[in-house]
Motif scaffolding. Structure first.
Motif, PDB file in Angstrom:
ATOM      1  N   ALA A  63      -5.678   7.620  -6.291  1.00  0.00           N
ATOM      2  CA  ALA A  63      -3.984   7.910  -5.955  1.00  0.00           C
ATOM      3  C   ALA A  63      -3.758   8.019  -4.741  1.00  0.00           C
ATOM      4  O   ALA A  63      -4.648   8.255  -3.739  1.00  0.00           O
ATOM      5  N   SER A  64      -2.639   7.517  -4.311  1.00  0.00           N
ATOM      6  CA  SER A  64      -2.100   7.591  -2.946  1.00  0.00           C
ATOM      7  C   SER A  64      -0.815   8.592  -3.154  1.00  0.00           C
ATOM      8  O   SER A  64      -0.172   8.441  -3.892  1.00  0.00           O
ATOM      9  N   SER A  65      -0.680   9.517  -2.243  1.00  0.00           N
ATOM     10  CA  SER A  65       0.334  10.521  -2.355  1.00  0.00           C
ATOM     11  C   SER A  65       1.230  10.822  -1.074  1.00  0.00           C
ATOM     12  O   SER A  65       0.325  10.732  -0.022  1.00  0.00           O
TER      13      SER A  65
ATOM     14  N   SER B 298       3.601   5.574 -11.355  1.00  0.00           N
ATOM     15  CA  SER B 298       4.086   6.363 -10.102  1.00  0.00           C
ATOM     16  C   SER B 298       4.819   7.638 -10.408  1.00  0.00           C
ATOM     17  O   SER B 298       6.021   7.575 -10.468  1.00  0.00           O
TER      18      SER B 298
ATOM     19  N   GLN C 204       3.597   9.951  -6.242  1.00  0.00           N
ATOM     20  CA  GLN C 204       2.215   9.415  -6.220  1.00  0.00           C
ATOM     21  C   GLN C 204       2.172   8.064  -6.676  1.00  0.00           C
ATOM     22  O   GLN C 204       3.063   7.798  -7.602  1.00  0.00           O
TER      23      GLN C 204
END
Lengths: 699, 194
Positions: A34-36, A113, A57
């Motif tokens: 994940a990118s947060s 997302s 996210q």
């Protein structure tokens, strides 16, 4: 204030905007899957206001994180805030949950997302001009089929200012997320046990396929299906209780009802109290297939009523405009029976009945299977496909040619003259039964609203039983011939008059062809009519070759050519495609069906008449020509200030199908009248001007 | 259709206060183990999957090994169950199951190989770990998580209250188990797709 200072302030303000433009998103933190990052809705925090921030996210394809009740396994998001003095973080606003099945287990979570909203309360004494810095330790479990706990330390700085501006990209994402939060519509909800199941009744639930997501784990089994039924504006859900519930009944059940409205999901907050009395009538419980108490005495009585109505409705269906052509066809074959022996008549009637029942069972099975797979379809669904309508048109056209004498069916290759005295073909009778159902299906005649509405929400076995009762009713007049042989004695002896009779009946078939062609023209446009016309010519050519083959005593090459031509007739049908655009034509000022508009009109006391119709529904067309579109009818709507809405089901439409089902019906015609007081009334399926006038003038 | 329905119902599983679902499964030692043979003995069931970070939390910290040893000392039968289907995370044949326990110094009384998931479904095992306690009469006394802090961080073990040892202590004292049900946490059991 002097000019230069004002200028300076303006310039500074612009600079400030640029300066903070980078600040409203925190740095992106990449974890394994994940990118947060943190985002804020506004350019600044305003003392005393709420600043909406969110954990935004982007998850790897196929991976998911969890809702606040994660379902059978999984963990919800955990946020530990470290905020400036006096600031307070509110509860996490989760996106609407989705069901994520994994073998026999089901989790509730989010893919893609997700945006997790958090309202931050900015204290009154926060000092404008200062910069607020905060961070949060976010921990979540992310799973594909394997699970990985991830965590990230996310930070953000935002200026404190007396006023704040929107930040285009983030504002949109936060607002979209906020508008998707479950809404509290103040709906009255109650639950009660029914045998092993929890039955939840929600008054005034919006439309759409529903699923209830309990807020707490252990209340409702996540993997169990939720049977649903709508009746008089209320939604009923039958759910399997979870382990906590089984050990100790909760006082109330809280959660989110998610409704799928035409692909758009809407969440509604539900807080249901326990009801001492059952929340649903025995019929509704029976249709939910819920618990052991489904077969109470009252329920059994009402089910008997459903069957009686189905049988009666089936008999009456014989007199409905849409079945007329088939009645002619059947009459032609019955006429041949005059003078035949009793066992022949019996066999013929039974073959016809078998054709009716088998077709009903097959169509009901198909419909239930498609609905089970999630399709929003009602009875008569097959005529929503121009290919199916075109096919029926060609079949009916061929029958017309057959009756007109172009060729014979089911005889050996003796001439037409000896065909008169032959025993009627059982296959032909079976086929007539099949055709009767296919053509009758879109007709929802009197008495049929209740049984078909019941059938579509009942367990499959009960549903098919109801359809069979309906079929039995349709075939009943002909079955009577076997029971009362005297009826047959009354038939005149066969003779030359029968050839004339058949020829006359062929025009009923051609009339049906004209109507089906009109339906195709609405569904598939001019191109569709051309394709259908080509199919007619090829089919007629095949029929002619077939007749020629019979004349020549069964010449092989001719038979082959006939078969070839008939097959070729099917090809253009495959090209029929549903065309875009409004299908309904009429002269009265009509509005398309719009539930929001109905609510608005009702709020200002304007009465609304909704015509649920379809081009393939002959009864609808009859009512339209004779009553609704008549000068008297139009004058009536104008005089009473009634808004006329058209809900057109010629092509599939889930919103309209759902609206019809809310009335406990499943097909058209349906005439719904909303009076000035906000009450609704269902008008009969065969309209009369008197009845319409009486209804519209009354309120 | 009917089968699917029955299996869904079964997933509600073992309910405290009610008789435990009977089972008969092959163990890593190659013997058929059934619930009936432990009459009069308390049985602890532990669903496990060595690839799951939540299971690793309790094994890498030696937490479960200690619980197993203490249980054995008190005559309690501790049974590991592996319901991961073949090809899925945590699947183990007899050899691998034994080798896993040797490597981490775990000494359960038995390891049951439930690759078809029948026992897991009968009990309604949802996560790894997911713990069940059955008393000597065959009645379920506890169904739920191993402890109170649902994370994968070994640091949290010392702050958590262990549901299983608390329940076993309460049973030993002849009392009721206070917390009979909790929400199990961990990875979902990797059942065969159905």
């Amino acid at each position: 204030m002097t000019e230069p200072r004002a200028m300076l302030r303006a310039v500074l303000a612009v600079f400030a905007l640029f300066a903070v433009a980078q600040a409203q998103t925190g740095p992106v933190v990449e974890t394994g899957h994940a990118s947060s990052r943190l985002i804020a809705e506004k350019s600044a925090a305003v003392p005393g206001d709420t600043l909406w921030v969110a954990l935004a996210q982007e998850l790897d394809e196929g991976w998911h994180v969890y809702w606040k009740n994660p379902g059978d396994s999984g963990l919800p998001l955990e946020l530990r805030w470290n905020l400036p003095e006096g600031w307070e973080a509110g509860e996490i606003g989760y996106p609407l949950p989705h069901r994520l099945p994994l073998g026999p287990l089901t989790n509730f979570g989010h893919e893609g997302s997700p945006t997790f909203l958090v309202p931050l309360e900015v204290p009154d004494d926060a000092e404008p001009g200062s910069t607020a810095r905060f961070d949060v330790l976010a921990e979540w479990l992310i799973c594909l089929d394997v699970c990985i706990p991830e965590s990230a330390e996310l930070t953000m700085t935002i200026p404190v200012m007396a006023s704040a501006a929107d930040m285009p990209a983030q504002s949109a994402r936060i607002r979209t997320a906020r508008s998707a939060l479950p809404r509290d519509l103040g709906l009255d909800a109650q639950w009660a046990m029914d045998g092993e199941n929890v039955v939840l009744r929600i008054e005034g639930a919006p439309t759409g396929k529903a699923f209830f997501f309990p807020e707490r784990g252990g209340t409702i089994e996540p993997s169990a299906p939720q049977a649903q039924h709508r009746h008089e504006g209320a939604l009923y859900l039958s759910m399997t209780p979870g382990i906590d519930f089984r050990l100790e009944k909760p006082e109330e059940i809280a959660g989110v009802l998610v409704l799928d409205m035409d692909g758009q999901e809407v969440g509604v907050e539900i807080l249901a109290r326990e009801s001492a009395a059952p929340v649903a009538s025995p019929e509704i419980l029976a249709s939910l297939g819920s618990g052991a108490s489904g077969a109470t005495e009252g329920g059994a009585g009402n089910i008997a009523l459903v069957f009686l109505f189905a049988l009666l409705g089936g008999v009456v269906l014989n007199a409905m405009p849409c079945v007329f052509p088939i009645v002619f066809l059947k009459a032609a074959s019955v006429a041949k029976l005059g003078g035949a022996d009793r066992s022949t008549i019996q066999k013929d009637a039974l073959a016809y009945t078998a054709g009716v029942l088998v077709t009903f069972a097959a169509m009901a099975g198909l419909l239930l299977a498609l609905r089970g797979a999630g399709a929003q379809l009602g009875w008569g669904f097959h005529l929503q496909s121009p290919v199916a309508v075109g096919f029926f048109a060609v079949v009916v056209f061929l029958i017309g040619l057959n009756l007109a004498g172009l060729f014979e069916v089911g005889t050996s290759v003796q001439g037409a003259g000896s065909g008169l005295t032959r025993k009627p073909g059982l296959k032909g009778s079976f086929f007539t039964g099949l055709l009767a159902v296919v053509v009758a299906a879109p007709c929802i005649g009197p008495f049929l609203g209740l049984p078909i509405g019941f059938a579509l929400s009942a367990p499959p076995v009960a549903a098919i039983a109801v359809f069979l009762a309906l079929g039995l009713g349709l075939a009943l007049p002909y079955l009577m011939l076997t029971v009362v042989p005297q009826l047959v004695q009354a038939l005149p002896k066969p003779g030359a008059w029968m050839v004339r009779l058949k020829q006359v009946f062929s025009f009923a078939m051609f009339g049906t062809v004209a109507w089906l062609t009109w339906v195709v023209s609405l569904q598939a446009g001019p191109q569709g009519v051309l394709a259908l016309g080509i199919a007619f010519v090829l089919a007629a050519f095949g029929g002619w070759l077939f007749g020629l083959a019979q004349e020549k005593g069964g010449a092989r090459p001719l038979q082959l050519a006939a078969a070839l031509a008939l097959t070729a007739a099917l090809l253009p049908l495959a090209m029929l495609k549903t065309a875009e655009g409004p299908a309904y034509v009429g002269s009265l000022a009509k509005e398309p069906y719009d539930e929001a508009r109905i609510a608005a009109l009702q709020a200002e006391g304007t009465p609304v008449f909704v015509d649920f119709t379809a081009a393939w529904c002959v009864t609808c067309q009859y009512n339209k020509r004779v009553v609704l579109d008549s000068p008297e009818g139009q004058a009536l709507f104008a005089r009473t200030g009634t808004v006329f809405m058209v809900a057109d089901l010629t092509n599939p439409d889930p919103v309209i199908t759902a609206a019809i089902e809310r009335q406990g019906r499943s097909g058209v015609p349906l005439y719904l009248y909303y009076n000035r007081k906000g009450e609704t009334e269902i008008l009969p399926q065969i309209l009369t001007l008197d009845r319409l006038e009486e209804t519209l003038e009354r309120t | 259709m009917l089968n699917a329905f029955v299996s869904l119902l079964a997933l509600v599983g073992a309910i405290p206060g009610q008789p435990a679902p009977a089972f008969s499964e092959m163990s890593a030692e190659g013997t058929e183990i059934s619930l009936g043979q432990f009459d009069g003995k308390t049985v602890v069931l532990e669903w496990t999957n060595d690839g799951c970070p939540f299971v690793q939390k309790h094994y890498n910290s030696n937490n479960i090994q200690l619980l197993q040893k203490r249980a054995a000392a008190e005559g309690i039968v501790w049974i590991q169950v592996i319901s991961s289907a073949e090809g899925k995370q945590g699947y183990a044949d007899a050899a691998r199951a034994k080798q896993l326990n040797e490597a981490r110094g775990a000494q359960p009384a038995h390891v049951l190989l439930d690759a078809d998931g029948s026992m897991g479904r009968a009990y309604g095992a949802k996560t790894t770990p997911h713990m069940f306690i059955i008393d000597g009469e065959g009645i379920v006394r506890y169904n739920g998580a191993i402890d109170t802090i649902p994370t994968a961080d070994p640091e949290d073990i010392q702050h958590a209250q262990n549901y299983v040892s608390t329940a076993l202590q309460q049973m030993k004292n002849g009392g009721e188990v206070v917390t009979k049900v909790s929400k199990p946490y961990g990875c979902s059991v990797k059942y065969a797709d159905s």
